[in-house]
Design an enzyme around this catalytic site. Structure first.
Site, PDB file in Angstrom:
ATOM      1  N   GLU A  60     -12.096   8.012   9.274  1.00 35.44           N
ATOM      2  CA  GLU A  60     -11.379   7.099  10.163  1.00 35.44           C
ATOM      3  C   GLU A  60      -9.871   7.214   9.973  1.00 35.44           C
ATOM      4  OE1 GLU A  60     -14.913   4.599   8.598  1.00 35.44           O
ATOM      5  OE2 GLU A  60     -13.831   6.424   8.019  1.00 35.44           O
ATOM      6  N   CYS A  83     -15.412   1.326   5.720  1.00 31.12           N
ATOM      7  CA  CYS A  83     -15.439   0.660   4.428  1.00 31.12           C
ATOM      8  C   CYS A  83     -14.569  -0.596   4.457  1.00 31.12           C
ATOM      9  CB  CYS A  83     -14.988   1.604   3.319  1.00 31.12           C
ATOM     10  SG  CYS A  83     -13.294   2.205   3.466  1.00 31.12           S
ATOM     11  N   CYS A  93     -10.842   1.266   5.421  1.00 34.69           N
ATOM     12  CA  CYS A  93     -10.798   1.781   6.794  1.00 34.69           C
ATOM     13  C   CYS A  93     -10.922   0.651   7.814  1.00 34.69           C
ATOM     14  CB  CYS A  93     -11.904   2.804   7.003  1.00 34.69           C
ATOM     15  SG  CYS A  93     -11.607   4.360   6.125  1.00 34.69           S
ATOM     16  N   ALA A 163     -39.483  30.863   0.564  1.00 33.57           N
ATOM     17  CA  ALA A 163     -39.538  32.014   1.466  1.00 33.57           C
ATOM     18  C   ALA A 163     -40.806  32.776   1.139  1.00 33.57           C
ATOM     19  CB  ALA A 163     -38.310  32.899   1.290  1.00 33.57           C
ATOM     20  N   TRP A 179     -37.101  42.540   0.188  1.00 38.44           N
ATOM     21  CA  TRP A 179     -36.931  41.177   0.691  1.00 38.44           C
ATOM     22  C   TRP A 179     -38.162  40.782   1.460  1.00 38.44           C
ATOM     23  CZ3 TRP A 179     -32.921  38.633  -1.226  1.00 38.44           C
ATOM     24  CH2 TRP A 179     -31.793  39.344  -1.630  1.00 38.44           C
ATOM     25  N   LEU A 213     -26.785  33.363  -6.522  1.00 39.79           N
ATOM     26  CA  LEU A 213     -26.827  32.025  -5.931  1.00 39.79           C
ATOM     27  C   LEU A 213     -25.493  31.586  -5.348  1.00 39.79           C
ATOM     28  CD1 LEU A 213     -29.058  30.064  -8.481  1.00 39.79           C
ATOM     29  CD2 LEU A 213     -29.749  31.444  -6.524  1.00 39.79           C
ATOM     30  N   GLU A 260     -34.089  26.635  -5.352  1.00 40.74           N
ATOM     31  CA  GLU A 260     -34.465  27.913  -4.743  1.00 40.74           C
ATOM     32  C   GLU A 260     -35.612  28.620  -5.453  1.00 40.74           C
ATOM     33  OE1 GLU A 260     -32.054  30.851  -3.189  1.00 40.74           O
ATOM     34  OE2 GLU A 260     -30.578  29.519  -2.289  1.00 40.74           O
TER      35      GLU A 260
END
Length: 330
Positions: A60, A83, A93, A163, A179, A213, A260
């Site tokens: 804001e 806030c 704010c 994955a 992969w 990573l 992960e």
């Protein structure tokens, strides 16, 4: 109380504010990542803001500074209630908005922080500003999941990434895993890394793969998260050891944690019911015998497995499929 006066334009502009909020996701802890748009007559945007890295300035304050006098009589859209508490790092704010005198403020979500929790909205209304609540609330909850989870559960919001092949394997019996998914899916994982303060793997994955990573998307390299290792022993240089999942809440500056792998770490988080969001990247391949994506999570009946996960999103990433699930909690 949620107003019934919401318009299609309200949802449109709140969508813009939510998009701005995503710019700083994973960079504002312990503050929430908030977005703000100020719209004057004629659909003219006069101010835009999003919480800056480190938590200040607030969205804001940034939008009001850009708008200046044009904020008077305009509509301010913000993804979280302004806030109401003064901080050594900046004014409340709600007070800044009262001073700017927009005609209307539209809020997606009430701030559950006890220092605000309705007080910001009350202050705006007491100053004669019309306040509308409840626009795009579910989207705002997802956008600020880290902040909200920290307040509610005392720990980071945890996303588990898997994955796998179609038959749920993450590697050949030999351990070969690069992969399984294609380049589009891997790029999506790097975008996810950039939206988290920290990323975690288990000791087995570290020893087998020595993963970096980091974020390797052009222009986002500086958003590489802190690297955590789930291990009973010391962490290598450049890593932080998480000795036990009970230490999760003590992580400072971490409101979003990405897990992960591997199968042991995934199982540990699932068994402890610490996963809030599941990213399931599925490649159109069959492996057969190989390493499972998840180890034993302690289920004793199929009935206990049902009703835990709700599909939020599904889309193609090249030849792979991404499914995003959210944990169903009371």
């Amino acid at each position: 109380m949620t107003s019934l006066a919401h318009t299609t334009d309200d949802a449109r502009w709140m969508g813009e504010a939510l998009a701005l909020a995503e710019r700083s996701r994973g960079q504002t802890a312990p503050n929430p990542n908030v977005g703000c748009v100020i719209v004057a007559t004629g659909d003219r945007v006069v101010g835009r803001g999003w919480t800056q890295p480190g938590g200040r300035p607030h969205a804001e304050a940034m939008a009001l500074a850009e708008a200046g006098e044009a904020a008077r009589g305009a509509t301010l859209y913000v993804t979280l209630e302004p806030c109401a508490h003064v901080s050594p790092r900046g004014p409340a704010c709600a007070d800044l908005i009262v001073a700017a005198q927009p005609a209307r403020v539209v809020v997606a979500l009430t701030d559950p922080d006890p220092r605000t929790n309705g007080l910001g909205i009350d202050r705006l209304r007491a100053a004669g500003i019309v306040v509308e609540e409840g626009v795009c609330t579910d989207d705002a909850r997802r956008s600020m999941a880290g902040f909200l989870t920290r307040l509610r559960l005392g720990r980071p919001h945890v996303t588990l990434k898997l994955a796998t092949s179609l038959d749920g394997r993450i590697a050949l019996p030999s351990g070969e895993s690069r992969w399984i998914t294609g380049p589009e899916a891997r790029a999506d994982v790097h975008r996810e890394r950039a939206r988290h303060e920290a990323i975690l793997v288990g000791r087995g994955t570290y020893d087998a793969d020595a993963p970096r990573l980091d974020v390797r998307l052009p222009g986002l390299e500086h958003l590489s998260p802190r690297r955590l290792l789930l291990t009973r022993g010391p962490a290598p240089e450049g890593w932080e050891a998480l000795q036990d999942l009970a230490e999760l809440g003590a992580l400072t500056g971490v409101d979003h944690l990405l897990v992960e792998g591997g199968a042991g770490a995934a199982a540990a988080f699932l068994a402890a019911d610490l996963v809030d969001r599941l990213l399931f990247h599925r490649a159109p391949i069959l492996i057969g015998a190989g390493k499972s994506a998840v180890g034993d999570i302690g289920l004793t009946s199929l009935e206990a497995a049902h009703g835990r996960w709700k599909l939020h999103e599904s889309r193609s990433l090249g030849s792979d499929r991404l499914e995003v699930y959210e944990r169903e909690r009371d």
